[in-house]
Design a protein around this motif. Structure first.
Motif, PDB file in Angstrom:
ATOM      1  N   LYS A 138       0.829  -1.202   0.000  1.00 40.38           N
ATOM      2  CA  LYS A 138       0.000   0.000   0.000  1.00 40.38           C
ATOM      3  C   LYS A 138       0.867   1.257   0.000  1.00 40.38           C
ATOM      4  N   GLY A 139       0.506   2.179  -0.871  1.00 37.37           N
ATOM      5  CA  GLY A 139       1.233   3.438  -0.950  1.00 37.37           C
ATOM      6  C   GLY A 139       2.377   3.427  -1.932  1.00 37.37           C
ATOM      7  N   LEU A 140       2.734   2.254  -2.443  1.00 34.02           N
ATOM      8  CA  LEU A 140       3.819   2.178  -3.426  1.00 34.02           C
ATOM      9  C   LEU A 140       3.185   2.208  -4.815  1.00 34.02           C
ATOM     10  N   ASP A 141       3.028   3.407  -5.353  1.00 32.19           N
ATOM     11  CA  ASP A 141       2.325   3.600  -6.626  1.00 32.19           C
ATOM     12  C   ASP A 141       3.272   3.666  -7.817  1.00 32.19           C
ATOM     13  N   HIS A 142       4.527   4.017  -7.559  1.00 29.25           N
ATOM     14  CA  HIS A 142       5.527   4.100  -8.626  1.00 29.25           C
ATOM     15  C   HIS A 142       6.778   3.364  -8.169  1.00 29.25           C
ATOM     16  N   LEU A 143       7.501   2.822  -9.118  1.00 27.93           N
ATOM     17  CA  LEU A 143       8.788   2.207  -8.812  1.00 27.93           C
ATOM     18  C   LEU A 143       9.717   2.462  -9.984  1.00 27.93           C
ATOM     19  N   ASP A 144      10.782   3.197  -9.715  1.00 30.35           N
ATOM     20  CA  ASP A 144      11.723   3.560 -10.779  1.00 30.35           C
ATOM     21  C   ASP A 144      12.975   2.699 -10.767  1.00 30.35           C
ATOM     22  N   VAL A 145      13.446   2.356  -9.582  1.00 30.29           N
ATOM     23  CA  VAL A 145      14.639   1.521  -9.448  1.00 30.29           C
ATOM     24  C   VAL A 145      14.396   0.500  -8.343  1.00 30.29           C
ATOM     25  N   LEU A 146      14.740  -0.741  -8.624  1.00 33.78           N
ATOM     26  CA  LEU A 146      14.671  -1.798  -7.620  1.00 33.78           C
ATOM     27  C   LEU A 146      16.087  -2.212  -7.251  1.00 33.78           C
ATOM     28  N   LYS A 147      16.385  -2.162  -5.963  1.00 30.54           N
ATOM     29  CA  LYS A 147      17.624  -2.712  -5.430  1.00 30.54           C
ATOM     30  C   LYS A 147      17.225  -3.911  -4.580  1.00 30.54           C
ATOM     31  N   ILE A 148      17.795  -5.076  -4.867  1.00 29.35           N
ATOM     32  CA  ILE A 148      17.339  -6.272  -4.173  1.00 29.35           C
ATOM     33  C   ILE A 148      18.492  -7.222  -3.900  1.00 29.35           C
ATOM     34  N   ASP A 149      18.554  -7.679  -2.654  1.00 25.73           N
ATOM     35  CA  ASP A 149      19.593  -8.629  -2.229  1.00 25.73           C
ATOM     36  C   ASP A 149      18.998  -9.456  -1.101  1.00 25.73           C
ATOM     37  N   ILE A 150      18.396 -10.592  -1.460  1.00 28.57           N
ATOM     38  CA  ILE A 150      17.730 -11.410  -0.439  1.00 28.57           C
ATOM     39  C   ILE A 150      18.122 -12.883  -0.568  1.00 28.57           C
ATOM     40  N   GLN A 151      19.352 -13.125  -0.972  1.00 27.40           N
ATOM     41  CA  GLN A 151      19.946 -14.455  -0.871  1.00 27.40           C
ATOM     42  C   GLN A 151      19.084 -15.548  -1.494  1.00 27.40           C
ATOM     43  N   GLY A 152      18.796 -15.387  -2.784  1.00 22.31           N
ATOM     44  CA  GLY A 152      18.083 -16.423  -3.510  1.00 22.31           C
ATOM     45  C   GLY A 152      16.624 -16.140  -3.750  1.00 22.31           C
ATOM     46  N   GLY A 153      16.057 -15.182  -3.027  1.00 21.50           N
ATOM     47  CA  GLY A 153      14.636 -14.886  -3.173  1.00 21.50           C
ATOM     48  C   GLY A 153      14.321 -13.826  -4.211  1.00 21.50           C
ATOM     49  N   GLU A 154      15.345 -13.389  -4.958  1.00 21.24           N
ATOM     50  CA  GLU A 154      15.160 -12.270  -5.875  1.00 21.24           C
ATOM     51  C   GLU A 154      14.131 -12.561  -6.970  1.00 21.24           C
ATOM     52  N   LEU A 155      14.179 -13.766  -7.546  1.00 23.68           N
ATOM     53  CA  LEU A 155      13.278 -14.083  -8.651  1.00 23.68           C
ATOM     54  C   LEU A 155      11.816 -14.000  -8.214  1.00 23.68           C
ATOM     55  N   GLY A 156      11.486 -14.605  -7.083  1.00 30.28           N
ATOM     56  CA  GLY A 156      10.115 -14.567  -6.594  1.00 30.28           C
ATOM     57  C   GLY A 156       9.660 -13.157  -6.274  1.00 30.28           C
ATOM     58  N   ALA A 157      10.546 -12.363  -5.688  1.00 27.55           N
ATOM     59  CA  ALA A 157      10.190 -10.980  -5.354  1.00 27.55           C
ATOM     60  C   ALA A 157       9.913 -10.171  -6.613  1.00 27.55           C
ATOM     61  N   MET A 158      10.730 -10.366  -7.642  1.00 32.46           N
ATOM     62  CA  MET A 158      10.512  -9.621  -8.880  1.00 32.46           C
ATOM     63  C   MET A 158       9.254 -10.095  -9.596  1.00 32.46           C
ATOM     64  N   ARG A 159       8.976 -11.375  -9.548  1.00 36.55           N
ATOM     65  CA  ARG A 159       7.725 -11.877 -10.123  1.00 36.55           C
ATOM     66  C   ARG A 159       6.519 -11.235  -9.433  1.00 36.55           C
ATOM     67  N   SER A 160       6.659 -10.972  -8.130  1.00 36.99           N
ATOM     68  CA  SER A 160       5.538 -10.393  -7.376  1.00 36.99           C
ATOM     69  C   SER A 160       5.361  -8.910  -7.641  1.00 36.99           C
ATOM     70  N   GLY A 161       6.249  -8.315  -8.427  1.00 41.01           N
ATOM     71  CA  GLY A 161       6.180  -6.880  -8.680  1.00 41.01           C
ATOM     72  C   GLY A 161       6.169  -6.515 -10.148  1.00 41.01           C
ATOM     73  N   LYS A 162       5.645  -7.403 -10.979  1.00 40.78           N
ATOM     74  CA  LYS A 162       5.696  -7.157 -12.429  1.00 40.78           C
ATOM     75  C   LYS A 162       4.949  -5.889 -12.838  1.00 40.78           C
ATOM     76  N   ARG A 163       3.862  -5.572 -12.146  1.00 38.10           N
ATOM     77  CA  ARG A 163       3.125  -4.354 -12.499  1.00 38.10           C
ATOM     78  C   ARG A 163       3.973  -3.114 -12.230  1.00 38.10           C
ATOM     79  N   LEU A 164       4.547  -3.030 -11.048  1.00 33.88           N
ATOM     80  CA  LEU A 164       5.381  -1.879 -10.708  1.00 33.88           C
ATOM     81  C   LEU A 164       6.636  -1.828 -11.572  1.00 33.88           C
ATOM     82  N   LEU A 165       7.220  -2.983 -11.831  1.00 36.50           N
ATOM     83  CA  LEU A 165       8.469  -3.017 -12.593  1.00 36.50           C
ATOM     84  C   LEU A 165       8.265  -2.705 -14.072  1.00 36.50           C
ATOM     85  N   SER A 166       7.024  -2.689 -14.518  1.00 41.68           N
ATOM     86  CA  SER A 166       6.782  -2.425 -15.941  1.00 41.68           C
ATOM     87  C   SER A 166       7.219  -1.024 -16.353  1.00 41.68           C
TER      88      SER A 166
END
Length: 301
Positions: A138-166
């Motif tokens: 909630k409240g995250l309406d725009h996303l310009d840059v994603l920085k992610i480091d979660i030891q193997g969980g990156e793919l799932g996290a990015m899949r969960s944000g395809k709308r914002l990452l578009s």
């Protein structure tokens, strides 16, 4: 002459110059997934200090989250949640916090690289949790840059944000080259998905290696020889071969990120050139920016 990347980091004068000449319509929004405090400042620190971005951070470890909250800077919001495809999961909270993960460390990998301190740790906690989709925050309406480091969980996290990452212009992600975690996606999996989403690998900024376990390992000088590539940090950018497809705002945010977060000065100038072509900034801006770069990068110095 060899260029020391550590000396080519963010620069206050360049950051202020870019913010002044670009005048983006809104601050860049950066999501930091796995935002725990480490020994080095985050790559957006300079830009945030100059009011050039908003940071939305995510950290599932309660102690690490408490540190972020206690030292919170302006333009920063933190959530004590784990990001990923919605559902139940187990968080393996390791006493070495930086290797905590949604995946269990592989004993075979630890043995292969003599990383015995990774395993057989009685203080390892297995914490059940529910993953939160990036698109559902909630409240995250725009996303310009994603920085992610979660030891193997990156793919799932990015899949969960395809709308914002578009609409995002850059992703800075840890990528795994060796299966340290059981069942965790590898670099090839992340790369395939990001290419499908319109991103292109721009650069590998860091890599981490280890020595393969062998009978003479204690006779080697400390860290003198480490042949096994483990993981690294990769930068992906949108429309790398067609900057003309980006909006003015996307070009401005990409220029800011390229300078302050991953020091791709040629990409900055390419973005500025495109903005000049569109009449969005004055003709002289690319050269004025170039003059502010370190002398070590200039042919005539």
């Amino acid at each position: 002459m060899a260029k020391d990347a550590a000396k080519l980091g963010p620069d206050t004068a360049r950051t202020e110059f870019l913010l002044r000449v670009l005048e983006p319509a809104r601050r860049m929004v950066i999501a930091d997934v796995g935002a725990r405090k480490i020994s080095t400042p985050p790559p957006y620190d300079e830009l945030r200090a100059k009011d050039g971005c908003e940071v939305v951070g995510f950290e599932p470890n309660e102690a690490a989250f408490a540190v972020l909250e206690s030292e919170k800077s302006a333009n920063s919001t933190y959530f004590n949640v784990a990001v990923g495809e919605p559902g139940s999961a187990t968080f393996y909270n390791h006493p070495i916090g930086s290797i905590s993960s949604l995946f269990r460390i592989s004993e075979k990998a630890a043995f292969y690289m003599a990383k015995f301190h990774w395993i057989n740790r009685p203080e390892l906690e297995e914490i059940p949790l529910t993953l939160t989709a990036l698109d559902d925050v909630k409240g995250l309406d725009h996303l310009d840059v994603l920085k992610i480091d979660i030891q193997g969980g990156e793919l799932g996290a990015m899949r969960s944000g395809k709308r914002l990452l578009s609409d995002a212009v850059a992703i800075i992600t840890e990528v795994a080259f060796h299966p340290v975690y059981e069942g965790a996606p590898q670099w090839r999996d992340v790369d395939a998905m990001l290419v499908e989403m319109g991103f292109v690998l721009h650069k590998i900024t860091t890599t981490h290696h280890a020595m393969v376990r062998n009978s003479q390992r204690k006779s080697f000088a400390h860290k003198a020889h480490q042949s096994q590539l483990i993981d690294g940090d990769a930068v992906y950018v949108r429309s790398a071969n067609a900057l003309g497809e980006l909006s003015d705002l996307q070009l401005k945010h990409l220029a800011l990120a390229a300078d302050t977060m991953f020091q791709s000065f040629d990409l900055v100038i390419a973005c500025l050139d495109e903005l000049v072509t569109r009449g969005a900034i004055p003709d002289g801006v690319p050269h004025r920016y170039f003059k502010k770069l370190p002398d070590a990068l200039k042919a005539d110095v």
